[in-house]
Write an enzyme that holds these catalytic residues in place. Structure first.
Site, mmCIF file in Angstrom:
data_model
loop_
_atom_site.group_PDB
_atom_site.id
_atom_site.type_symbol
_atom_site.label_atom_id
_atom_site.label_comp_id
_atom_site.label_asym_id
_atom_site.label_seq_id
_atom_site.Cartn_x
_atom_site.Cartn_y
_atom_site.Cartn_z
ATOM 1 N N ALA A 787 0.793 -1.217 0.008
ATOM 2 C CA ALA A 787 -0.121 -0.047 0.107
ATOM 3 C C ALA A 787 0.752 1.400 0.025
ATOM 4 C CB ALA A 787 -0.767 0.059 1.197
ATOM 5 N N PHE A 806 -3.114 8.329 -0.318
ATOM 6 C CA PHE A 806 -3.042 6.725 0.367
ATOM 7 C C PHE A 806 -3.890 5.613 -0.627
ATOM 8 C CE2 PHE A 806 -4.823 3.727 3.451
ATOM 9 C CZ PHE A 806 -3.624 2.942 3.396
ATOM 10 N N HIS A 807 -3.282 4.479 -1.011
ATOM 11 C CA HIS A 807 -4.001 3.239 -1.633
ATOM 12 C C HIS A 807 -3.950 2.398 -0.499
ATOM 13 C CE1 HIS A 807 -5.504 0.288 -4.169
ATOM 14 N NE2 HIS A 807 -5.608 1.098 -5.186
ATOM 15 N N SER A 808 -5.052 1.982 -0.207
ATOM 16 C CA SER A 808 -5.341 0.862 0.888
ATOM 17 C C SER A 808 -5.181 -0.669 0.165
ATOM 18 C CB SER A 808 -6.494 0.926 1.850
ATOM 19 O OG SER A 808 -6.726 -0.121 2.252
#
Length: 963
Positions: A787, A806-808
């Site tokens: 992530a 942010f990319h979970s």
């Protein structure tokens, strides 16, 4: 004044003087022009002429040439007076040089004379039009002058009379001149882009050095012009090639040939130049089709969210295996024009609307391209010069592809994902490709079908090297920004940037090819392999300039070794060397995809995050080919005499290399960052933030989507935007970078985020406001995919604002997402500044991990907690005045909407404190659009049905808040 030494021939001569006085008068006048301006400028206006746009004395203490000659009276007037005086001797110098070197039937002296005249005119241009008068034209004319200096200096060396001293001086001065350009550009960028104090002073020293070296180079003509007496008469016969020298003329001619790489060793033939241009363009077409396959294949697993079955099309490159069948081999070799024309299906594919059939068409075109090129290389392998010409055309075609991609912001204009609507030049490219194939195949193959294969060496080792070489060239050198993004680590900028330093990669590719052709024994040594391996290690392990220096060393080595490795493979069984070689290449392509796609492929966890393994495997494969070459060289030294190779084609290939470097520099000049980066609503202290998952810049119909993304972002007046699924720097995504186009076209700063060697799908940040600092994070991911996150600090109207992109992790890995939630919540909570989170969270509103992101730990608040329809994209904030929120439908650009929110930045610490302390009830008070200032409102064009498929949806209109 000097009288003639031939008194009996001087009847009627009124005036005569030795030709060297032309050189000396030019040298003195030019020197006085610059020296007088420097002395008078420092004496009268020292502090003013050392002042630049960022710094003055004492940080900057030596003036640049432009500031010295163009900014102040009287030094500017005195300079222009002496430059006017210089023009006469300058034109006379060019004329005498032409008279000295011209011979019947020789065209080179005419070409060099023309370049000398144009060079003189551009010199007058940049000296009389100063940077103060017109900065753009001053730069254009100066760059033109430097470019024209290339043929002038190299041509003078090639045409130099047999005078050992003059040849030596010209070689040294020419090398010093062009060597000085590298630090000159470096320190200019340090000043202009990075604003380093004192960098402009160092730049000024290199700029003045160029003036000295330039004047000194022309001054060397004094050693040759003493052969002239201006009546004008040749008193020594030097124009016929005679002159006194202790060095034999044949040795001097050989020295001149070596100094210019054989470029001017034979006459110029227009037909031969057209042949080479067509060959290189056809090589460009091959690389265009090869690099397009991964993009059109990648479209399908994207939309299937897993293995689609269409991935099998990567195996179309192994078509050379069919050359093991004698009838097929004979047909392809005898009908190369037909098969090469069929390969152009890969360019015709843009006319096919259906993505599936477009993939089929590209796959067929690539299979024909591979088998056709291999058949051509193999059939021409019996003639060393012809084989070398084919290899150079193929490798220079790669360089041309990189140049075209830079000019088109990392897209190739003839790819099947391009068309007229997004900047493609497909029809033009296809037309030129047909002409190139007809020219490329107009000569009959040297052998009809079977070529005697080279028995020495190992075809298996050669195939391993072909696999490693083509993978390295494709994955690292098919775009100039790829390795720059490997070493990128955020703001402040401490390393190279793509739109400024890309030419360094092109220059390294050019140097590598030149070395590979002129010094093959050097590049096929284990020492050279060691240097290349060290470069690979530096690129893999280090960031910033250290990593990029390693990248440049690796680039030089890869391009240099490509010539002997491809030549060695072409002489052996093509089915083995290239058929099996492309199979190895395909395996490497999958390998370098699986290190990041490990969560979706069988056995993926075994190679998770091991780009280092990919690099090691690549160098081992290339090393197998080096071992084969070294073994053959050892055997050849015992039994074979060296063979003489006809090198007449080299001057045309090197000419194309020079032209491509020139075109790249023109594109580089056009793309040099000049934006003013103004936000849309500066008077209101308002900024619009957005989050968008762009699905690797491929729309629903398999077209590149940068233009449509640009239009929506601009029309929504977005000042700060986070982009997710944005890392396109892999073979399967075309080695692209959407952020370059968006940032330069929209006038935004850009942080690409974690680079392609960080094993994520990408997170990027674009901002109208200066990015003062940014840090890249890889959040805990023990089971699933990594992530990525960016933590950046922006200067928003003088207030520091933190932005998190942010990319979970995916839904399938709840533990990963829990750990990532804790990490990011603490990271956001550690910032005391106003903040915004632009994110992909994979959670439902008010449930589960949502309550960690929106919590006292993070201090963040939801932009609209009543929005129940979200699953992935969220905007959170703190310490800012939220005024609006909207969701805008994607149209057919991607699979995810664009969410945007408007914020007003507090003007002082007191207001900031009140915003942090405000209650939920105060924050969530909603009002009608008419209750807020017009500058705070979202554009009306997206109401109702909207435009181009983009409209406000879910709420059918934006939401506004009165706090």
């Amino acid at each position: 004044m000097a009288s003639s030494r031939y008194k009996d021939k001087d009847a009627g001569v009124v005036l005569s003087f030795n030709g060297q006085w032309v050189s000396w008068s030019h040298t003195v006048a030019a020197s006085l022009a610059f020296l007088s301006a420097l002395i008078i400028g420092c004496a009268l206006h020292y502090h003013k002429i050392v002042q630049n746009e960022w710094y003055g004395y004492p940080q900057e203490w030596f003036p640049s040439v432009s500031a010295t000659i163009g900014d102040r009276y009287p030094e500017r007037s005195i300079f222009m007076l002496f430059i006017a005086v210089t023009s006469g001797p300058r034109f006379a110098l060019v004329g005498l040089w032409y008279l000295l070197t011209t011979k019947p039937g020789r065209t080179l002296p005419k070409a060099i004379a023309i370049s000398g005249v144009l060079r003189t005119l551009t010199c007058g241009g940049w000296t009389y039009i100063t940077s103060t008068d017109d900065h753009d034209w001053h730069d254009i004319l100066m760059i033109s002058y430097i470019i024209l200096t290339i043929p002038w200096m190299t041509g003078c060396i090639a045409l130099s009379p047999p005078n050992a001293k003059a040849i030596k001086y010209r070689k040294y001065l020419c090398g010093a001149f062009f060597g000085t350009l590298v630090p000159l550009v470096y320190f200019f960028i340090q000043h202009k882009v990075h604003r380093v104090a004192g960098a402009y002073t160092i730049y000024a020293f290199f700029e003045w050095s160029l003036i000295v070296l330039d004047v000194a180079f022309d001054a060397v003509t004094a050693l040759d012009f003493d052969a002239f007496e201006v009546t004008i008469r040749d008193v020594k016969g030097a124009s016929k090639g005679a002159n006194e020298s202790s060095v034999p003329a044949v040795v001097l001619e050989k020295e001149k040939e070596n100094a210019t790489g054989g470029v001017y060793s034979t006459g110029f033939r227009f037909g031969s130049a057209v042949d080479i241009a067509a060959d290189v363009y056809h090589g460009y077409v091959f690389w265009s089709i090869l690099t397009s396959l991964g993009v059109v294949v990648w479209y399908f697993p994207l939309w299937h969210m897993g293995i689609s079955g269409y991935e099998a099309f990567i195996m179309t490159t192994v078509s050379p295996f069919f050359l093991a069948i004698e009838p097929v081999r004979s047909f392809v070799v005898k009908n190369q024009q037909v098969t090469h024309l069929l390969s152009l299906a890969g360019l015709v594919a843009y006319l096919v609307e259906d993505p599936v059939y477009r993939l089929f068409t590209v796959g067929f075109g690539l299979s024909m391209a591979c088998i056709s090129w291999v058949a051509t290389l193999h059939s021409d392998s019996v003639q060393p010069a012809r084989l070398e010409a084919r290899i150079l055309s193929l490798t220079i075609g790669l360089l041309m592809s990189s140049v075209a991609k830079f000019a088109w912001y990392t897209n190739n204009p003839i790819w099947p994902i391009m068309h007229a609507e997004n900047g493609g030049w497909n029809a033009t490219g296809l037309f030129l490709a047909v002409l190139a194939v007809m020219r490329f195949t107009r000569r009959a193959p040297l052998h009809g079908s079977v070529v005697a294969e080279k028995k020495s060496g190992s075809a298996f080792l050669a195939s391993l090297s072909i696999g490693g070489l083509f993978f390295a060239l494709h994955s690292l050198l098919s775009d100039t920004s790829t390795m720059i993004l490997w070493v990128w680590d955020g703001y402040p900028i401490r390393g190279p940037v793509s739109n400024v330093h890309g030419w360094y990669t092109i220059a390294a590719m050019t140097a590598g090819l030149t070395i590979g052709v002129l010094r093959p024994a050097l590049v096929t040594s284990w020492t050279a392999f060691g240097v290349g391996s060290i470069g690979a290690a530096l690129l893999t392990l280090y960031h910033q300039w250290t990593g990029y220096y390693g990248a440049l060393a690796l680039t030089v080595y890869l391009m240099a070794i490509s010539v002997p490795l491809i030549g060695n493979a072409a002489k052996k069984s093509p089915a083995v060397t290239f058929g099996f070689g492309f199979l190895i290449y395909n395996f490497m392509v999958l390998f370098h995809v699986w290190v990041v796609a490990y969560a979706f492929v069988p056995g993926g966890p075994l190679v998770r995050e091991h780009t280092d393994w990919v690099m090691i495997a690549t160098m081992i494969l290339i090393g197998a080919g080096v071992f084969d070459l070294v073994s053959q060289q050892a055997a050849a030294q015992k039994v074979d005499a060296p063979r003489t190779v006809n090198t007449s084609h080299r001057k045309y290939h090197f000419g194309v290399l020079g032209a491509l470097n020139f075109l790249f520099l023109v594109a580089n000049f056009i793309r040099f960052p000049t934006n003013d980066y103004k936000p849309y609503h500066e008077k209101d202290r308002l900024f619009t933030a957005g989050i968008w998952t762009i699905h690797f810049s491929l729309d629903n119909d398999m077209w590149s989507s940068e233009y449509r993304m640009r239009d929506l972002i601009k029309e929504l007046e977005v000042d700060v935007i986070g982009l997710l699924e944005s890392d396109l720097q892999r073979i399967i995504m075309g080695n692209r970078d959407t952020t370059q186009f968006l940032a330069e076209d929209l006038g935004m700063y850009v942080d690409y985020g974690p680079g392609p060697n960080k094993h994520t799908w990408g997170a990027a940040l674009l901002s109208k406001f200066p990015i003062l600092n940014s840090t890249h994070h890889l959040l805990p991911s023990p089971a699933g995919e990594l992530a990525p996150a960016i933590h950046a600090t922006l200067d928003v109207y003088g207030t520091l604002v933190d932005v998190f992109v942010f990319h979970s992790g995916q839904e399938e890995d709840p533990e990963d997402r829990r750990l990532q939630t804790e990490y990011l919540s603490k990271l956001m909570g550690s910032s005391p500044r106003p903040s915004v989170l632009l994110s992909y969270l994979v959670t439902s509103p008010l449930e589960g991990n949502y309550n960690s992101y929106v919590s006292d730990v993070s201090g963040m608040r939801d932009v609209d907690k009543s929005d129940w329809d979200r699953w992935c994209e969220y905007i959170l904030y703190k310490g800012l005045r939220r005024t609006g929120y909207a969701r805008v439908s994607r149209g057919t650009i991607t699979d995810t909407e664009l969410q945007v929110a408007k914020f007003v930045v507090p003007s002082d610490a007191k207001e900031t404190a009140s915003l942090f302390a405000a209650s939920e009830q105060e924050r969530d008070r909603r009002v009608q659009e008419q209750a807020i200032p017009e500058g705070w409102r979202f554009p009306a064009k997206f109401r109702g049905d909207g435009v181009r498929g983009h409209r406000y949806h879910v709420f059918d209109e934006p939401r506004y808040y009165n706090f």
